[in-house]
Design an enzyme around this catalytic site. Structure first.
Site, PDB file in Angstrom:
ATOM      1  N   LYS A 233       0.823  -1.216   0.000  1.00 42.19           N
ATOM      2  CA  LYS A 233       0.000   0.000   0.000  1.00 42.19           C
ATOM      3  C   LYS A 233       0.852   1.259   0.000  1.00 42.19           C
ATOM      4  O   LYS A 233       0.606   2.179  -0.756  1.00 42.19           O
ATOM      5  CB  LYS A 233      -0.931   0.031   1.226  1.00 42.19           C
ATOM      6  CG  LYS A 233      -2.020  -1.020   1.207  1.00 42.19           C
ATOM      7  CD  LYS A 233      -3.078  -0.738   2.283  1.00 42.19           C
ATOM      8  CE  LYS A 233      -2.505  -0.778   3.683  1.00 42.19           C
ATOM      9  NZ  LYS A 233      -2.076  -2.105   4.129  1.00 42.19           N
TER      10      LYS A 233
ATOM     11  N   ARG B  48      -9.810   1.461   9.003  1.00 41.97           N
ATOM     12  CA  ARG B  48      -9.304   0.114   9.197  1.00 41.97           C
ATOM     13  C   ARG B  48     -10.310  -0.776   9.909  1.00 41.97           C
ATOM     14  O   ARG B  48     -10.009  -1.929  10.214  1.00 41.97           O
ATOM     15  CB  ARG B  48      -8.036   0.189  10.029  1.00 41.97           C
ATOM     16  CG  ARG B  48      -6.832  -0.480   9.412  1.00 41.97           C
ATOM     17  CD  ARG B  48      -5.679  -0.288  10.374  1.00 41.97           C
ATOM     18  NE  ARG B  48      -4.531  -1.058   9.999  1.00 41.97           N
ATOM     19  CZ  ARG B  48      -3.511  -0.587   9.285  1.00 41.97           C
ATOM     20  NH1 ARG B  48      -3.538   0.638   8.819  1.00 41.97           N
ATOM     21  NH2 ARG B  48      -2.483  -1.357   9.042  1.00 41.97           N
TER      22      ARG B  48
ATOM     23  N   ARG C 141      11.387  -6.942   4.902  1.00 38.98           N
ATOM     24  CA  ARG C 141      11.239  -5.538   4.489  1.00 38.98           C
ATOM     25  C   ARG C 141      12.168  -4.618   5.289  1.00 38.98           C
ATOM     26  O   ARG C 141      12.319  -4.764   6.504  1.00 38.98           O
ATOM     27  CB  ARG C 141       9.777  -5.152   4.728  1.00 38.98           C
ATOM     28  CG  ARG C 141       9.447  -3.723   4.479  1.00 38.98           C
ATOM     29  CD  ARG C 141       7.980  -3.558   4.255  1.00 38.98           C
ATOM     30  NE  ARG C 141       7.213  -3.494   5.498  1.00 38.98           N
ATOM     31  CZ  ARG C 141       5.940  -3.110   5.532  1.00 38.98           C
ATOM     32  NH1 ARG C 141       5.298  -2.810   4.428  1.00 38.98           N
ATOM     33  NH2 ARG C 141       5.297  -3.064   6.683  1.00 38.98           N
TER      34      ARG C 141
ATOM     35  N   ARG D 108      10.944  -2.222  10.755  1.00 41.87           N
ATOM     36  CA  ARG D 108       9.915  -1.753  11.680  1.00 41.87           C
ATOM     37  C   ARG D 108       9.759  -2.745  12.823  1.00 41.87           C
ATOM     38  O   ARG D 108       9.795  -3.943  12.615  1.00 41.87           O
ATOM     39  CB  ARG D 108       8.581  -1.605  10.933  1.00 41.87           C
ATOM     40  CG  ARG D 108       8.400  -0.223  10.340  1.00 41.87           C
ATOM     41  CD  ARG D 108       7.222  -0.128   9.433  1.00 41.87           C
ATOM     42  NE  ARG D 108       6.005  -0.744   9.954  1.00 41.87           N
ATOM     43  CZ  ARG D 108       4.841  -0.760   9.291  1.00 41.87           C
ATOM     44  NH1 ARG D 108       4.749  -0.206   8.093  1.00 41.87           N
ATOM     45  NH2 ARG D 108       3.786  -1.342   9.809  1.00 41.87           N
TER      46      ARG D 108
ATOM     47  N   ARG E  15      -0.997  -9.020  12.802  1.00 41.89           N
ATOM     48  CA  ARG E  15      -1.535  -7.947  11.953  1.00 41.89           C
ATOM     49  C   ARG E  15      -2.431  -8.525  10.855  1.00 41.89           C
ATOM     50  O   ARG E  15      -3.437  -7.921  10.494  1.00 41.89           O
ATOM     51  CB  ARG E  15      -0.391  -7.134  11.347  1.00 41.89           C
ATOM     52  CG  ARG E  15       0.180  -6.127  12.348  1.00 41.89           C
ATOM     53  CD  ARG E  15       1.580  -5.693  12.003  1.00 41.89           C
ATOM     54  NE  ARG E  15       1.683  -5.023  10.730  1.00 41.89           N
ATOM     55  CZ  ARG E  15       2.826  -4.918  10.034  1.00 41.89           C
ATOM     56  NH1 ARG E  15       3.934  -5.461  10.499  1.00 41.89           N
ATOM     57  NH2 ARG E  15       2.839  -4.288   8.903  1.00 41.89           N
TER      58      ARG E  15
HETATM   59  P1  ADP Z   1       0.651  -1.999   7.510  1.00 44.53           P
HETATM   60  O1  ADP Z   1      -0.511  -1.656   6.624  1.00 44.53           O
HETATM   61  O2  ADP Z   1       1.854  -2.422   6.743  1.00 44.53           O
HETATM   62  O3  ADP Z   1       0.296  -2.972   8.589  1.00 44.53           O
HETATM   63  P2  ADP Z   1       0.657   0.717   8.641  1.00 44.53           P
HETATM   64  O4  ADP Z   1       1.867   1.563   8.611  1.00 44.53           O
HETATM   65  O5  ADP Z   1      -0.503   1.129   7.810  1.00 44.53           O
HETATM   66  O6  ADP Z   1       1.154  -0.746   8.287  1.00 44.53           O
HETATM   67  O7  ADP Z   1       0.130   0.595  10.149  1.00 44.53           O
HETATM   68  C1  ADP Z   1       0.973   0.195  11.196  1.00 44.53           C
HETATM   69  C2  ADP Z   1       0.208   0.153  12.524  1.00 44.53           C
HETATM   70  O8  ADP Z   1      -0.328   1.459  12.810  1.00 44.53           O
HETATM   71  C3  ADP Z   1      -1.008  -0.764  12.562  1.00 44.53           C
HETATM   72  O9  ADP Z   1      -0.654  -2.115  12.818  1.00 44.53           O
HETATM   73  C4  ADP Z   1      -1.808  -0.112  13.704  1.00 44.53           C
HETATM   74  O10 ADP Z   1      -1.278  -0.444  14.956  1.00 44.53           O
HETATM   75  C5  ADP Z   1      -1.585   1.368  13.504  1.00 44.53           C
HETATM   76  N1  ADP Z   1      -2.634   1.960  12.644  1.00 44.53           N
HETATM   77  C6  ADP Z   1      -2.464   2.518  11.410  1.00 44.53           C
HETATM   78  N2  ADP Z   1      -3.634   2.953  10.917  1.00 44.53           N
HETATM   79  C7  ADP Z   1      -4.584   2.668  11.853  1.00 44.53           C
HETATM   80  C8  ADP Z   1      -5.995   2.835  11.953  1.00 44.53           C
HETATM   81  N3  ADP Z   1      -6.693   3.393  10.958  1.00 44.53           N
HETATM   82  N4  ADP Z   1      -6.624   2.414  13.069  1.00 44.53           N
HETATM   83  C9  ADP Z   1      -5.955   1.867  14.074  1.00 44.53           C
HETATM   84  N5  ADP Z   1      -4.637   1.642  14.064  1.00 44.53           N
HETATM   85  C10 ADP Z   1      -3.939   2.037  12.969  1.00 44.53           C
END
Ligand code: ADP
Length: 225
Positions: A13, A88, A127, A161, A172
């Site tokens: 993404k 999400r 990654r 990360r 996740r």
């Molecule tokens: P990825 O899509 O690769 O898992 P992101 O960088 O989008 O990684 O998100 C990393 C973390 O940030 C998530 O696992 C969550 O803990 C938090 N997070 C991001 N966006 C949201 C959201 N909309 N609601 C709740 N937690 C979020």
């Protein structure tokens, strides 16, 4: 255009969002990046989010929704945006709908990136991301940087990360199935979803995504931004 990007962790993404945002001249808004920036700068919001993120769980809605809306309120998002990682879950999707409705605007499309689960784990565990720009993404097997630990694009330091370890990745993915996948059905009921395969070279995925979004824009008819 106003677009939401969905897909499991590791679907690419962030990588796609950077290209698409540039092609479409709209800001890329990533809640994950916003949280990480808050953690790095030590804000209260960052402190609240950190433990949830490290475990691969969702940050509570009341924190997340406020942060996302503050970002959407900024001037550069007035004519369009590409949301990455928000909403999400269904509660966040409803909150976003309420926000958009109250501003007299609506989404143009929801781009769903599809990728098989075993591929997701492989992608994420290897990654490495640039400290300067999370769109500069490398992989220890599939996309090695010229110099180990150094970003080819800008010379920044590459790091893994904390939530990219295998156990956290599995969590996740589970959270994705349980919380996030249902919003695809939610948006299907609004006839907004376009699904594309996220397999293959990055440029091919970007091309598929652009074509799918252009089709949507055409379907929306004249007058759509
Ligand atoms: P990825 O899509 O690769 O898992 P992101 O960088 O989008 O990684 O998100 C990393 C973390 O940030 C998530 O696992 C969550 O803990 C938090 N997070 C991001 N966006 C949201 C959201 N909309 N609601 C709740 N937690 C979020």
């Amino acid at each position: 255009m106003r677009i939401v990007l969905v897909g499991p962790p590791g679907a690419g993404k962030g990588t796609q969002a950077a290209f698409l945002a540039k092609n479409l001249s709209i800001p890329h808004i990533s809640t994950g990046d916003l949280f990480r920036a808050n953690i790095t700068s030590g804000t209260d919001l960052g402190k609240q989010a950190k433990a949830y993120m490290d475990a691969g769980n969702l940050v509570p809605d009341e924190v997340t929704i406020g942060m996302a809306e503050d970002r959407l309120d900024q001037a550069d998002a007035a004519e369009g945006f590409l949301l990455d990682g928000f909403p999400r879950n269904e509660f966040q999707a409803r909150a976003l709908d309420a926000y958009l409705t109250s501003h007299g605007i609506a989404l143009d499309g929801v781009l769903d990136l599809e990728v098989p689960e075993d591929e997701v784990v492989k992608r994420i565990a290897g990654r490495r991301i640039c400290r300067n720009n999370s769109a500069h993404v490398f992989h220890i097997d599939y996309k090695q940087p010229k110099t180990e630990g150094v970003c080819d694009e800008c010379g920044g330091e590459l790091y893994q990360r904390v939530d990219d370890t295998e156990a956290t990745v599995r969590n996740r993915i589970e959270v994705y199935h349980r919380e996030t996948e249902p919003i695809i059905d939610y948006y299907k009921r609004q006839d907004l979803v376009v699904t594309i395969s996220a397999l293959g070279p990055v440029a091919d995925v970007t091309r598929r995504a652009m074509e799918a979004l252009e089709d949507r824009r055409d379907e929306d008819g004249e007058g759509a931004a």
